[in-house]
Design a protein around this motif. Structure first.
Motif, mmCIF file in Angstrom:
data_model
loop_
_atom_site.group_PDB
_atom_site.id
_atom_site.type_symbol
_atom_site.label_atom_id
_atom_site.label_comp_id
_atom_site.label_asym_id
_atom_site.label_seq_id
_atom_site.Cartn_x
_atom_site.Cartn_y
_atom_site.Cartn_z
ATOM 1 N N PHE A 34 0.843 -1.195 -0.114
ATOM 2 C CA PHE A 34 -0.140 0.103 -0.115
ATOM 3 C C PHE A 34 0.897 1.171 -0.063
ATOM 4 C CE2 PHE A 34 -3.461 2.449 0.507
ATOM 5 C CZ PHE A 34 -3.569 3.521 1.228
ATOM 6 N N GLN A 35 0.449 2.336 -0.869
ATOM 7 C CA GLN A 35 1.265 3.457 -0.919
ATOM 8 C C GLN A 35 0.198 4.582 -0.451
ATOM 9 O OE1 GLN A 35 4.510 3.900 -1.845
ATOM 10 N NE2 GLN A 35 4.477 1.722 -1.790
ATOM 11 N N GLN A 36 0.661 5.578 0.095
ATOM 12 C CA GLN A 36 -0.149 6.494 0.596
ATOM 13 C C GLN A 36 -0.613 7.278 -0.676
ATOM 14 O OE1 GLN A 36 1.336 9.182 3.569
ATOM 15 N NE2 GLN A 36 -0.636 10.078 4.462
ATOM 16 N N ILE A 37 -1.625 7.113 -1.352
ATOM 17 C CA ILE A 37 -2.251 7.684 -2.550
ATOM 18 C C ILE A 37 -3.052 8.899 -2.065
ATOM 19 C CG2 ILE A 37 -3.756 7.446 -4.509
ATOM 20 C CD1 ILE A 37 -2.930 4.537 -4.372
ATOM 21 N N ARG A 38 -3.891 8.703 -1.003
ATOM 22 C CA ARG A 38 -4.782 9.773 -0.571
ATOM 23 C C ARG A 38 -4.225 10.166 0.878
ATOM 24 N NH1 ARG A 38 -10.188 9.602 -3.754
ATOM 25 N NH2 ARG A 38 -9.528 8.410 -5.673
ATOM 26 N N CYS A 39 -4.659 11.327 1.226
ATOM 27 C CA CYS A 39 -4.295 11.798 2.604
ATOM 28 C C CYS A 39 -5.489 11.965 3.592
ATOM 29 C CB CYS A 39 -3.472 13.061 2.335
ATOM 30 S SG CYS A 39 -2.889 13.684 3.953
ATOM 31 N N TYR A 40 -5.591 11.423 4.500
ATOM 32 C CA TYR A 40 -6.529 11.614 5.527
ATOM 33 C C TYR A 40 -6.136 12.318 6.860
ATOM 34 C CZ TYR A 40 -8.847 8.266 2.363
ATOM 35 O OH TYR A 40 -9.313 7.711 1.328
ATOM 36 N N SER A 41 -6.888 12.857 7.573
ATOM 37 C CA SER A 41 -6.754 13.624 8.684
ATOM 38 C C SER A 41 -7.670 13.197 9.900
ATOM 39 C CB SER A 41 -6.795 15.040 8.614
ATOM 40 O OG SER A 41 -8.150 15.529 7.979
ATOM 41 N N ALA A 42 -8.639 12.524 9.618
ATOM 42 C CA ALA A 42 -9.444 12.256 10.957
ATOM 43 C C ALA A 42 -8.975 10.882 11.771
ATOM 44 C CB ALA A 42 -11.042 11.993 10.511
ATOM 45 N N PRO A 43 -9.152 11.113 12.925
ATOM 46 C CA PRO A 43 -8.854 9.922 13.754
ATOM 47 C C PRO A 43 -9.358 8.439 13.359
ATOM 48 C CG PRO A 43 -10.447 11.256 15.176
ATOM 49 C CD PRO A 43 -9.999 11.951 13.812
ATOM 50 N N VAL A 44 -8.511 7.452 13.523
ATOM 51 C CA VAL A 44 -9.181 6.112 13.094
ATOM 52 C C VAL A 44 -10.503 5.877 13.873
ATOM 53 C CG1 VAL A 44 -8.715 3.780 13.228
ATOM 54 C CG2 VAL A 44 -7.025 5.326 12.291
ATOM 55 N N ALA A 45 -10.390 6.225 15.230
ATOM 56 C CA ALA A 45 -11.655 5.938 15.910
ATOM 57 C C ALA A 45 -12.845 6.447 15.519
ATOM 58 C CB ALA A 45 -11.402 6.357 17.530
ATOM 59 N N ALA A 46 -12.757 7.332 14.786
ATOM 60 C CA ALA A 46 -14.147 8.023 14.220
ATOM 61 C C ALA A 46 -15.034 6.926 13.488
ATOM 62 C CB ALA A 46 -13.709 8.846 13.137
ATOM 63 N N GLU A 47 -14.441 5.793 12.992
ATOM 64 C CA GLU A 47 -15.250 4.776 12.413
ATOM 65 C C GLU A 47 -15.107 3.532 13.018
ATOM 66 O OE1 GLU A 47 -17.232 5.453 10.314
ATOM 67 O OE2 GLU A 47 -16.384 7.137 9.052
ATOM 68 N N PRO A 48 -16.299 2.895 13.704
ATOM 69 C CA PRO A 48 -16.103 2.199 15.097
ATOM 70 C C PRO A 48 -15.670 0.865 14.479
ATOM 71 C CG PRO A 48 -18.492 2.272 14.292
ATOM 72 C CD PRO A 48 -17.647 3.605 13.548
ATOM 73 N N PHE A 49 -15.679 0.206 13.149
ATOM 74 C CA PHE A 49 -15.251 -1.107 12.778
ATOM 75 C C PHE A 49 -14.063 -1.020 12.390
ATOM 76 C CE2 PHE A 49 -16.455 1.097 8.898
ATOM 77 C CZ PHE A 49 -15.437 0.659 8.210
ATOM 78 N N LEU A 50 -13.158 0.044 12.162
ATOM 79 C CA LEU A 50 -11.791 -0.055 12.058
ATOM 80 C C LEU A 50 -10.842 -0.344 12.997
ATOM 81 C CD1 LEU A 50 -11.844 3.085 9.578
ATOM 82 C CD2 LEU A 50 -11.760 0.512 9.040
ATOM 83 N N SER A 51 -9.868 -1.128 12.935
ATOM 84 C CA SER A 51 -8.874 -1.462 13.812
ATOM 85 C C SER A 51 -7.702 -2.113 13.120
ATOM 86 C CB SER A 51 -9.267 -2.624 14.905
ATOM 87 O OG SER A 51 -9.456 -3.986 14.182
ATOM 88 N N GLY A 52 -6.437 -2.054 13.903
ATOM 89 C CA GLY A 52 -5.284 -2.594 13.075
ATOM 90 C C GLY A 52 -5.580 -4.027 12.628
ATOM 91 N N THR A 53 -6.175 -4.912 13.128
ATOM 92 C CA THR A 53 -6.088 -6.149 12.688
ATOM 93 C C THR A 53 -6.936 -6.267 11.469
ATOM 94 O OG1 THR A 53 -8.204 -6.464 14.258
ATOM 95 C CG2 THR A 53 -5.974 -7.112 15.154
ATOM 96 N N SER A 54 -7.938 -5.289 11.128
ATOM 97 C CA SER A 54 -8.707 -5.493 9.862
ATOM 98 C C SER A 54 -8.005 -4.703 8.693
ATOM 99 C CB SER A 54 -10.391 -4.689 10.382
ATOM 100 O OG SER A 54 -10.143 -3.499 10.623
ATOM 101 N N SER A 55 -6.944 -3.945 9.241
ATOM 102 C CA SER A 55 -6.569 -3.198 7.976
ATOM 103 C C SER A 55 -6.268 -3.705 6.593
ATOM 104 C CB SER A 55 -5.371 -2.378 8.488
ATOM 105 O OG SER A 55 -4.367 -3.431 8.825
ATOM 106 N N ASN A 56 -5.860 -4.809 6.892
ATOM 107 C CA ASN A 56 -5.490 -5.819 5.279
ATOM 108 C C ASN A 56 -6.815 -5.991 4.629
ATOM 109 O OD1 ASN A 56 -2.599 -5.612 5.729
ATOM 110 N ND2 ASN A 56 -2.707 -7.687 6.708
ATOM 111 N N TYR A 57 -7.864 -6.606 5.383
ATOM 112 C CA TYR A 57 -9.065 -6.855 4.693
ATOM 113 C C TYR A 57 -9.948 -5.575 4.302
ATOM 114 C CZ TYR A 57 -13.817 -7.948 4.471
ATOM 115 O OH TYR A 57 -15.311 -8.193 4.194
ATOM 116 N N VAL A 58 -9.591 -4.335 4.944
ATOM 117 C CA VAL A 58 -10.265 -3.406 4.504
ATOM 118 C C VAL A 58 -9.608 -2.780 3.156
ATOM 119 C CG1 VAL A 58 -10.429 -0.697 4.972
ATOM 120 C CG2 VAL A 58 -11.029 -2.403 6.937
#
Length: 815
Positions: A34-58
């Motif tokens: 994965f390359q940082q194609i797009r830049c995001y600024s909001a915290p990860v916790a803003a979306e309840p289902f996101l976590s480090g373990t699900s990053s590859n799947y997302v």
């Protein structure tokens, strides 16, 4: 965590097709990481289902969706669409519905998807809004309501019909007017808000740039300065005045207007070059002086043409009214040796208390001949001298204000020469406020015949000076602009121009008939309500003043004028010395006579001469490498000292050095004077190994000597000689010299010689010690370069003498 941020906030503007293309190219090059194609600024916790373990799947789901949105579940499609559309953090994700419920029935999800499904359109609209904002900043002045007469002939050949609201030009349409857009950092129209509907954005831009103020500044190549100006004109509600400030402005307008009306009543057939049509000039100047005084300035030096000069003398400089009124008495006799000049050419020097800041301020209005704009460099030179003698190295205590007419500002080349001195190290006065009384006409010539540029002020763009155009029939807009101009000068110490777009109610003078040549303009002027009347009606309607208070203010000033007029009848003698713009109190008595008629001894002992010669033939700075050819020149100079002989360069060195020992400041200016045109002087040595490292040996003669200023000038004669003349006005205890490279170079400085130097004593009893060095030796350059045309100076001398007293008869009487 970096990977997860890609799905947790607003996207950087990139279309989905562009992203897919980028990913495909990356896959061909290497295994996918994965390359940082797009830049995001909001915290990860803003979306309840996101976590480090699900990053590859997302990540996998995101790539699949980019390639084919239908290849993922509808809930993922909604999520990625909402994220791309700029959904707020926490709202892009929608909880899965019960098995019996169709996703299509979810109202919130549907709303989010339909809000802005077209990312391309979203990006294009935001870019269009930014372009629209910039268009107002660059071109808003094109459609500002600047002309009080409404007949402006300013022509912008390359401008669109309007800046806006023709939003279709920018790819927007009526349906976008109520959409909310984020504001870029290059605008302050939002105040405390970061986003506004397009309709409100346009309204605020119209208020900032298209009303009675037109701002030209986007050509300035300094971001900080541009941001400063934007903040001053775009911030909502920034142009507010208290009732007290409005009453002060009205009182100043009353004085300006009633002064001209009083002169017209008493001397209707006299020329006075009145200010009718631009009465707002007086509160404008007083505002600049008040704000500058507040910022620490205690000396203001002014130059102006003849229009409005008597009003400025009376209401800004505060010259006694009886002294002005007695000028109209034809029986007045001149008591001084000077012949004087017409009343609208004379100057003044006055020190008083500034009532707004309660600080002392000195005001000097430099006398001005009929040759328009000739006083500009003189004012700058005098300002530089006053700064020099009080140690004001940043222009915080002494400043200059220059007034101009619109036709002269565009037509006179000396304006350009003076502007180009503004940032030169030895000539800068650290910012001048230029005020243009823009009558929209010269003598009888309208602007279409008088200049090639849209505005008369375009010459100021060459030095990145901001230009504030303002409708002179809006006094509050004028005062606000003048406050900003004074703040600009105090903040950045650079030139600034205020263009008062007004009109001339009478002809070129009060006896002139303007309808001969401008019938349509003067038909409109005859119908134009005076600015005082319009502003008084506005303040009465606002409840700031009432009619009796307004009439009382008028009656009070009329009484002041009548009483001064009565006193003026007792004046029988005109004292020119009362009109001096640069008095030398330590040099002359109050009666204008020299305090001493004795001449001190000018002899020098050989010890001092030898010491000067030794310094002149050495390098008084350690580790300083000079040119090999210069080493031979210095060695030859040292041998002359030993042999008790001198050449021209060494003699000049000794003369200057002896004056420096006595505390006499010396300033030598002109083209290439540091080295000397004929490679003879070498008063400034240059290190051959270090850029800009120089040495002036003459400043190393004695510990307590006066400073020696030697400076190469710009390639200008008219402007630089005027500047040095102004510098020499400030003090009798200085030697100020201007050197022409060749004798004929004074041809283009002739105006200063004719208008200021030769008639200075006879015309204004002006004291000045300017010295002109005009080399005229035969240097193999031919007679054109070699002649200083001494016959001209002899002729001018004869003319001056004949105007002062009869010349003796040199020829024997005829039989």
């Amino acid at each position: 965590m970096l990977k997860l941020r890609t799905c947790a906030a607003k996207l950087r503007p990139l279309t989905a097709s562009q992203t897919v293309k980028t990913i495909s190219q990356h896959r061909l090059a290497a295994p996918r990481t994965f390359q940082q194609i797009r830049c995001y600024s909001a915290p990860v916790a803003a979306e309840p289902f996101l976590s480090g373990t699900s990053s590859n799947y997302v990540e996998e789901m995101y790539y699949a969706w980019l390639e084919n949105p239908k290849s993922v579940h509808k809930s993922w499609d909604i999520f990625f669409r909402n994220a791309n559309a700029g959904a707020a953090p926490g709202t892009a994700y929608q909880s899965p519905p019960p098995l019996s419920t169709s996703l299509s029935t979810l109202p919130q999800a549907q709303f989010l998807v339909q809000a802005q499904p077209n990312v391309d359109k979203l990006v294009e609209d935001h870019l269009a809004v930014q372009s629209l904002i910039r268009a107002y900043q660059v071109r808003g002045h094109h459609i500002a309501k600047l002309d009080p007469l409404g007949i402006s002939c300013v022509n912008f050949d390359d401008a669109p019909v309007t800046v806006s609201p023709n939003v279709g030009f920018y790819g927007l349409d009526e349906s976008d007017l109520d959409k909310v857009f984020h504001l870029p950092t290059t605008t302050f129209i939002g105040g405390n808000e970061s986003a506004l509907p397009l309709r409100e954005i346009i309204r605020r831009l119209e208020m900032a740039y298209c009303q009675h103020i037109g701002v030209e500044f986007m050509f300035i190549n300094d971001l900080e300065q541009c941001q400063w100006i934007r903040q001053k004109f775009e911030t909502p509600g920034i142009m507010q005045f208290t009732n007290e400030e409005k009453r002060t402005l009205l009182a100043r307008l009353v004085r300006s207007t009633r002064f001209e009306e009083f002169l017209h009543r008493k001397w209707s057939s006299e020329k006075r070059f009145g200010l009718e049509g631009c009465e707002v000039l007086i509160p404008a100047l007083k505002t600049i002086i008040d704000k500058s005084s507040e910022k620490g300035v205690d000396y203001v030096i002014m130059g102006m043409p003849h229009r409005g000069r008597l009003n400025v003398l009376a209401n800004v400089i505060r010259k006694e009214l009886e002294q002005i009124f007695c000028q109209f008495d034809s029986k007045l006799e001149a008591a001084d040796e000077g012949s004087g000049d017409v009343k609208y050419h004379l100057g003044m020097y006055h020190r008083r208390i500034n009532r707004v800041t309660d600080r002392n301020i000195t005001l000097s209005l430099v006398a001005n001949p009929s040759h328009l704009e000739a006083a500009d460099p003189v004012v700058q030179g005098k300002t530089k001298a006053e700064q020099f003698y009080c140690g004001d190295t940043e222009g915080k205590k002494v400043m200059s204000i220059l007034l101009h007419g619109d036709a002269a500002f565009a037509g006179q080349g000396i304006v350009y020469e003076t502007f180009h001195l503004s940032d030169l190290p030895s000539y800068t006065t650290h910012g001048t406020v230029h005020v243009v009384v823009n009558n929209q006409i010269g003598f009888t010539t309208d602007p279409r015949m008088a200049r090639s540029s849209p505005y008369p002020t375009d010459v100021a763009r060459v030095v990145n000076a901001p230009i504030f155009h303002v409708n002179a029939d809006d006094p509050e807009a004028v005062v606000y602009v003048c406050n900003v101009a004074a703040e600009w000068r105090s903040t950045f110490h650079k030139d600034v121009v205020v263009d008062l777009v007004c009109y001339r109610r009478n002809g070129h003078n009060e006896m002139d008939e303007p309808m001969f040549t401008q019938p349509l303009m003067y038909k409109q002027i005859r119908k134009q309500k005076p600015v005082l009347q319009k502003y008084a009606e506005l303040l009465i309607s606002q409840g700031v003043v009432n009619q009796p208070e307004y009439e009382e203010e008028i009656a009070k000033y009329d009484k002041i004028c009548e009483e001064a007029h009565a006193r003026s009848k007792d004046e029988k003698i005109l004292h020119i010395k009362h009109w001096l713009d640069s008095p030398w109190p330590g040099f002359f008595t109050l009666d204008g006579q020299p305090r001493s008629m004795t001449c001190p001894s000018t002899g020098l002992n050989e010890e001092d001469l030898t010491h000067i010669g030794q310094v002149a033939s050495s390098v008084p700075v350690e580790d300083f490498t000079i040119h090999g050819g210069l080493s031979r020149i210095l060695k030859t100079r040292g041998e002359m000292v030993k042999n008790r002989t001198v050449d021209w360069a060494l003699a000049e060195y000794m003369a200057f050095g002896s004056l420096l020992k006595e505390g006499i400041h010396i300033r030598l200016s002109g083209q290439d004077v540091e080295r000397g045109t004929f490679s003879h002087r070498h008063h400034v040595l240059h290190d051959q190994n270090v850029d800009k490292r120089t040495c002036i040996p003459m400043n190393h003669l004695w510990p307590n000597q006066a400073p020696y200023t030697v400076c190469n000038s710009s390639l200008s004669e008219y402007g630089v000689l005027g500047f040095e003349l102004g510098f020499a006005m400030a003090s009798p205890n200085a030697l100020v010299l201007w050197e022409a490279q060749f004798g004929d170079f004074h041809n283009t400085a002739q105006c200063i010689i004719d208008q200021f130097i030769c008639p200075g004593q006879a015309k204004w009893v002006r004291q000045n010690g300017i010295v002109l060095l005009l080399p005229h030796g035969m240097e193999g350059m031919g007679p054109e370069h070699s002649s200083a045309r001494p016959e001209r100076f002899l002729q001018m001398l004869a003319a001056v003498l004949s105007s002062a007293r009869p010349l003796p008869c040199l020829d024997p009487p005829l039989p």
